[in-house]
Design a protein around this motif. Sequence first.
Motif, short mmCIF file in Angstrom:
data_model
loop_
_atom_site.label_atom_id
_atom_site.label_comp_id
_atom_site.label_asym_id
_atom_site.label_seq_id
_atom_site.Cartn_x
_atom_site.Cartn_y
_atom_site.Cartn_z
N VAL A 278 0.83 -1.21 -0.12
CA VAL A 278 0.02 -0.02 -0.15
C VAL A 278 0.88 1.28 0.03
CG1 VAL A 278 -1.56 1.50 1.48
CG2 VAL A 278 -2.04 -1.00 1.11
N VAL A 279 1.80 1.21 0.84
CA VAL A 279 2.69 2.45 0.84
C VAL A 279 3.40 2.69 -0.61
CG1 VAL A 279 4.86 3.41 2.03
CG2 VAL A 279 3.12 2.42 3.38
N ALA A 280 3.91 1.52 -1.13
CA ALA A 280 4.78 1.47 -2.36
C ALA A 280 3.73 1.81 -3.39
CB ALA A 280 5.45 0.26 -2.64
N GLY A 281 2.64 1.65 -3.24
CA GLY A 281 1.58 2.11 -4.36
C GLY A 281 1.31 3.55 -4.43
N LEU A 282 1.08 4.04 -3.02
CA LEU A 282 1.06 5.28 -2.91
C LEU A 282 2.21 6.36 -3.25
CD1 LEU A 282 -0.87 5.54 0.69
CD2 LEU A 282 -1.90 6.04 -1.62
N ALA A 283 3.45 5.71 -2.93
CA ALA A 283 4.55 6.44 -3.29
C ALA A 283 4.70 6.60 -4.90
CB ALA A 283 5.67 6.04 -2.50
N SER B 134 2.54 6.22 -7.26
CA SER B 134 1.37 7.25 -7.77
C SER B 134 1.83 8.60 -7.51
CB SER B 134 -0.08 6.71 -7.25
OG SER B 134 -0.04 7.15 -5.87
N LEU B 135 2.48 8.89 -6.54
CA LEU B 135 2.66 10.34 -6.40
C LEU B 135 3.97 10.70 -7.34
CD1 LEU B 135 2.56 12.85 -4.32
CD2 LEU B 135 4.28 11.87 -3.18
N LEU B 136 4.94 9.70 -7.46
CA LEU B 136 5.92 9.88 -8.21
C LEU B 136 5.44 10.06 -9.98
CD1 LEU B 136 8.83 7.52 -6.82
CD2 LEU B 136 8.70 10.26 -6.89
N VAL B 137 4.60 9.36 -10.12
CA VAL B 137 4.12 9.04 -11.59
C VAL B 137 3.24 10.48 -11.79
CG1 VAL B 137 2.58 7.95 -13.24
CG2 VAL B 137 4.22 6.66 -11.83
N GLY B 138 2.62 10.97 -10.91
CA GLY B 138 1.67 12.17 -11.01
C GLY B 138 2.36 13.48 -10.85
N MET B 139 3.37 13.48 -10.14
CA MET B 139 4.03 14.60 -10.03
C MET B 139 4.38 15.46 -11.38
SD MET B 139 4.44 15.69 -7.10
CE MET B 139 5.52 16.98 -7.25
N PRO B 140 4.81 14.80 -12.72
CA PRO B 140 5.22 15.49 -13.75
C PRO B 140 3.79 16.19 -14.34
CG PRO B 140 6.42 13.45 -14.00
CD PRO B 140 5.32 13.47 -12.78
#
Length: 79
Positions: free
Chosen positions: A46-51, A53-59
Amino acid sequence: MFRRREPVPFAFIAEADQFRSNVTPPPRERPSTSQVVGRTLIGLVVVAGLAGSLLVGMPAVSPEQSPAQTQQSEASNGR
């Protein structure tokens, strides 16, 4: 709506706060090693998925110019 103004004998409710049971509950079962490992892995996923999605969504939310805007400005400057 209206309230009932009749006195109702609820003395047993007041006594319920003072009641102590002499029956002890059974002890909790300790989780097995596989259950602990499984819960830990689920938490890590769960934590890896949230991290991720944050990395992919930042751009997508970055304030930098997109390539389409850069191309349009270069085309207008070239004329």
